[in-house]
Enzyme design. Structure first.
Site, PDB file in Angstrom:
ATOM      1  N   ARG A  90      11.108  -1.674  12.275  1.00 16.31           N
ATOM      2  CA  ARG A  90       9.834  -1.331  12.800  1.00 16.31           C
ATOM      3  C   ARG A  90       9.950  -2.599  13.711  1.00 16.31           C
ATOM      4  O   ARG A  90      10.165  -3.478  12.877  1.00 16.31           O
ATOM      5  CB  ARG A  90       9.005  -1.347  11.919  1.00 16.31           C
ATOM      6  CG  ARG A  90       8.459  -0.205  11.469  1.00 16.31           C
ATOM      7  CD  ARG A  90       7.747   0.355   9.883  1.00 16.31           C
ATOM      8  NE  ARG A  90       6.065  -0.593  10.581  1.00 16.31           N
ATOM      9  CZ  ARG A  90       5.354  -0.653   9.649  1.00 16.31           C
ATOM     10  NH1 ARG A  90       4.911   0.150   8.717  1.00 16.31           N
ATOM     11  NH2 ARG A  90       4.210  -0.980  10.060  1.00 16.31           N
ATOM     12  N   ARG A 109      10.731  -6.256   5.139  1.00 15.90           N
ATOM     13  CA  ARG A 109      11.273  -4.733   5.547  1.00 15.90           C
ATOM     14  C   ARG A 109      11.748  -4.798   6.894  1.00 15.90           C
ATOM     15  O   ARG A 109      12.632  -3.266   6.122  1.00 15.90           O
ATOM     16  CB  ARG A 109       9.736  -4.592   4.627  1.00 15.90           C
ATOM     17  CG  ARG A 109       9.804  -2.674   5.403  1.00 15.90           C
ATOM     18  CD  ARG A 109       7.979  -2.556   4.820  1.00 15.90           C
ATOM     19  NE  ARG A 109       7.409  -2.885   5.887  1.00 15.90           N
ATOM     20  CZ  ARG A 109       5.896  -2.684   6.545  1.00 15.90           C
ATOM     21  NH1 ARG A 109       5.276  -2.124   4.595  1.00 15.90           N
ATOM     22  NH2 ARG A 109       5.334  -2.854   7.338  1.00 15.90           N
ATOM     23  N   LYS A 115       0.883  -1.604  -0.288  1.00 19.28           N
ATOM     24  CA  LYS A 115      -0.120  -0.070  -0.460  1.00 19.28           C
ATOM     25  C   LYS A 115       0.756   1.294  -0.238  1.00 19.28           C
ATOM     26  O   LYS A 115      -0.185   2.141  -0.674  1.00 19.28           O
ATOM     27  CB  LYS A 115      -0.701   0.031   1.409  1.00 19.28           C
ATOM     28  CG  LYS A 115      -2.488  -1.132   1.449  1.00 19.28           C
ATOM     29  CD  LYS A 115      -2.840  -0.907   2.438  1.00 19.28           C
ATOM     30  CE  LYS A 115      -1.976  -1.342   3.601  1.00 19.28           C
ATOM     31  NZ  LYS A 115      -1.906  -2.169   4.060  1.00 19.28           N
ATOM     32  N   ARG A 142      -0.612  -9.629  13.772  1.00 26.01           N
ATOM     33  CA  ARG A 142      -1.169  -8.242  12.352  1.00 26.01           C
ATOM     34  C   ARG A 142      -1.782  -9.448  11.630  1.00 26.01           C
ATOM     35  O   ARG A 142      -2.930  -8.829  11.137  1.00 26.01           O
ATOM     36  CB  ARG A 142      -0.542  -7.958  10.962  1.00 26.01           C
ATOM     37  CG  ARG A 142       0.907  -7.089  12.626  1.00 26.01           C
ATOM     38  CD  ARG A 142       2.233  -6.556  12.278  1.00 26.01           C
ATOM     39  NE  ARG A 142       1.825  -5.955  11.443  1.00 26.01           N
ATOM     40  CZ  ARG A 142       3.413  -5.180  10.673  1.00 26.01           C
ATOM     41  NH1 ARG A 142       4.570  -6.168  10.818  1.00 26.01           N
ATOM     42  NH2 ARG A 142       3.263  -4.266   9.465  1.00 26.01           N
ATOM     43  N   ARG A 161      -9.631   0.526   8.826  1.00 27.79           N
ATOM     44  CA  ARG A 161      -8.884  -0.797   9.298  1.00 27.79           C
ATOM     45  C   ARG A 161     -10.774  -1.927  10.467  1.00 27.79           C
ATOM     46  O   ARG A 161      -9.937  -3.305  10.260  1.00 27.79           O
ATOM     47  CB  ARG A 161      -8.066  -1.366  10.154  1.00 27.79           C
ATOM     48  CG  ARG A 161      -6.498  -1.054   9.078  1.00 27.79           C
ATOM     49  CD  ARG A 161      -5.300  -0.647  10.473  1.00 27.79           C
ATOM     50  NE  ARG A 161      -4.255  -1.532   9.794  1.00 27.79           N
ATOM     51  CZ  ARG A 161      -3.517  -1.241   9.876  1.00 27.79           C
ATOM     52  NH1 ARG A 161      -3.824  -0.010   8.711  1.00 27.79           N
ATOM     53  NH2 ARG A 161      -1.895  -1.889   8.894  1.00 27.79           N
TER      54      ARG A 161
HETATM   55  P1  ADP Z   1       0.852  -2.688   7.916  1.00 28.65           P
HETATM   56  O1  ADP Z   1       0.015  -1.666   7.062  1.00 28.65           O
HETATM   57  O2  ADP Z   1       2.171  -2.723   7.704  1.00 28.65           O
HETATM   58  O3  ADP Z   1       0.838  -2.985   9.041  1.00 28.65           O
HETATM   59  P2  ADP Z   1       0.741   0.488   9.126  1.00 28.65           P
HETATM   60  O4  ADP Z   1       1.664   0.991   8.968  1.00 28.65           O
HETATM   61  O5  ADP Z   1      -0.529   0.770   8.307  1.00 28.65           O
HETATM   62  O6  ADP Z   1       1.339  -0.794   8.923  1.00 28.65           O
HETATM   63  O7  ADP Z   1       0.067   0.356  10.310  1.00 28.65           O
HETATM   64  C1  ADP Z   1       1.123   0.364  11.567  1.00 28.65           C
HETATM   65  C2  ADP Z   1       0.598  -0.294  12.486  1.00 28.65           C
HETATM   66  O8  ADP Z   1      -0.348   0.927  13.089  1.00 28.65           O
HETATM   67  C3  ADP Z   1      -0.998  -0.848  12.972  1.00 28.65           C
HETATM   68  O9  ADP Z   1      -0.324  -1.974  12.948  1.00 28.65           O
HETATM   69  C4  ADP Z   1      -1.755   0.000  13.614  1.00 28.65           C
HETATM   70  O10 ADP Z   1      -1.552  -1.286  15.431  1.00 28.65           O
HETATM   71  C5  ADP Z   1      -1.294   0.618  13.966  1.00 28.65           C
HETATM   72  N1  ADP Z   1      -2.394   0.933  12.924  1.00 28.65           N
HETATM   73  C6  ADP Z   1      -2.281   2.195  11.606  1.00 28.65           C
HETATM   74  N2  ADP Z   1      -4.089   2.180  11.045  1.00 28.65           N
HETATM   75  C7  ADP Z   1      -4.250   1.784  12.001  1.00 28.65           C
HETATM   76  C8  ADP Z   1      -5.840   2.026  11.638  1.00 28.65           C
HETATM   77  N3  ADP Z   1      -6.517   2.848  10.793  1.00 28.65           N
HETATM   78  N4  ADP Z   1      -7.067   1.732  12.358  1.00 28.65           N
HETATM   79  C9  ADP Z   1      -6.102   0.883  13.899  1.00 28.65           C
HETATM   80  N5  ADP Z   1      -4.232   1.229  13.565  1.00 28.65           N
HETATM   81  C10 ADP Z   1      -4.570   1.585  13.181  1.00 28.65           C
END
Ligand code: ADP
Length: 191
Positions: free
Chosen positions: A133, A127, A14, A145, A88
């Site tokens: 991270r 990554r 994404k 996750r 999400r």
């Molecule tokens: P990825 O898509 O690689 O899992 P992101 O950078 O989008 O990583 O998100 C990292 C973390 O931030 C998620 O695992 C979650 O804990 C939090 N997060 C991000 N966006 C949301 C969301 N819309 N709702 C709840 N938690 C979120």
């Protein structure tokens, strides 16, 4: 206003595709994950978010929805937004619908990147070497996750499908191939 939800499990690509779409279409990119990571690490909000994200859990809806709304509000003249990593949960999707309706606009489409689980795990582990991270570096956190995605996030695609807004795009192949497929879907809409 073009409101594109770019959807997919962790590691689906994404962020990579968002950067290319932003450049091509002149959209604002909002990634809730990036917003959480950019917070002042000493702030209560950053600590709260990190407590969840480091374990691979979702940050609670009320906090995340507020963050998203405040981020969108920073760009009152945007011709469009790419939402990356939001919504999400179905509650977040409902909140986004209400928020955009209030602004006289709506989600235009959801583009969902489809990638199978083994590939996702490989990508996240690779990554980790560059992202630093914590949530990318540990197989158990990655598994959590993906499980959270399957349980809480996957239903969001059903939510948009019911509104005939869902397009699925294969998230494997070259970055440019995937990008071309995303662009075709967006262009179809604009024709
Ligand atoms: P990825 O898509 O690689 O899992 P992101 O950078 O989008 O990583 O998100 C990292 C973390 O931030 C998620 O695992 C979650 O804990 C939090 N997060 C991000 N966006 C949301 C969301 N819309 N709702 C709840 N938690 C979120």
């Amino acid at each position: 206003m073009l409101n594109i939800v770019l959807f997919g499990p962790p590691g689906a690509g994404k962020g990579t595709q968002s950067a290319k779409l932003v450049e091509k279409y002149g959209l604002v990119h909002i990634s809730t994950g990036d917003v959480f990571r950019a917070l002042d690490p000493q702030s209560d909000l950053a600590k709260l978010a990190k407590g969840y994200s480091d374990k691979g859990d979702l940050v609670p809806d009320d906090v995340t929805i507020k963050i998203l709304e405040s981020e969108v509000s920073k760009h009152p003249n945007a011709k469009g937004v790419i939402y990356d990593g939001f919504p999400r949960t179905t509650a977040q999707a409902e909140a986004l619908d209400r928020f955009l309706l209030n602004k006289g606009t709506s989600v235009t489409m959801m583009l969902s990147l489809v990638v199978e689980e083994d590939e996702l795990k490989q990508r996240l582990l690779s990554r980790a070497e560059v992202s630093g991270r914590k949530d990318d570096a540990d197989v158990n956190i990655i598994q959590n996750r993906i499980e959270n995605y399957n349980k809480d996030t996957a239903p969001v695609a059903t939510f948009y499908k019911a509104q005939s807004k869902l397009t699925e795009i294969a998230g494997v192949g070259s970055i440019d191939e995937i990008f071309d497929n995303l662009c075709s879907s967006i262009n179809q809409l604009q024709d």
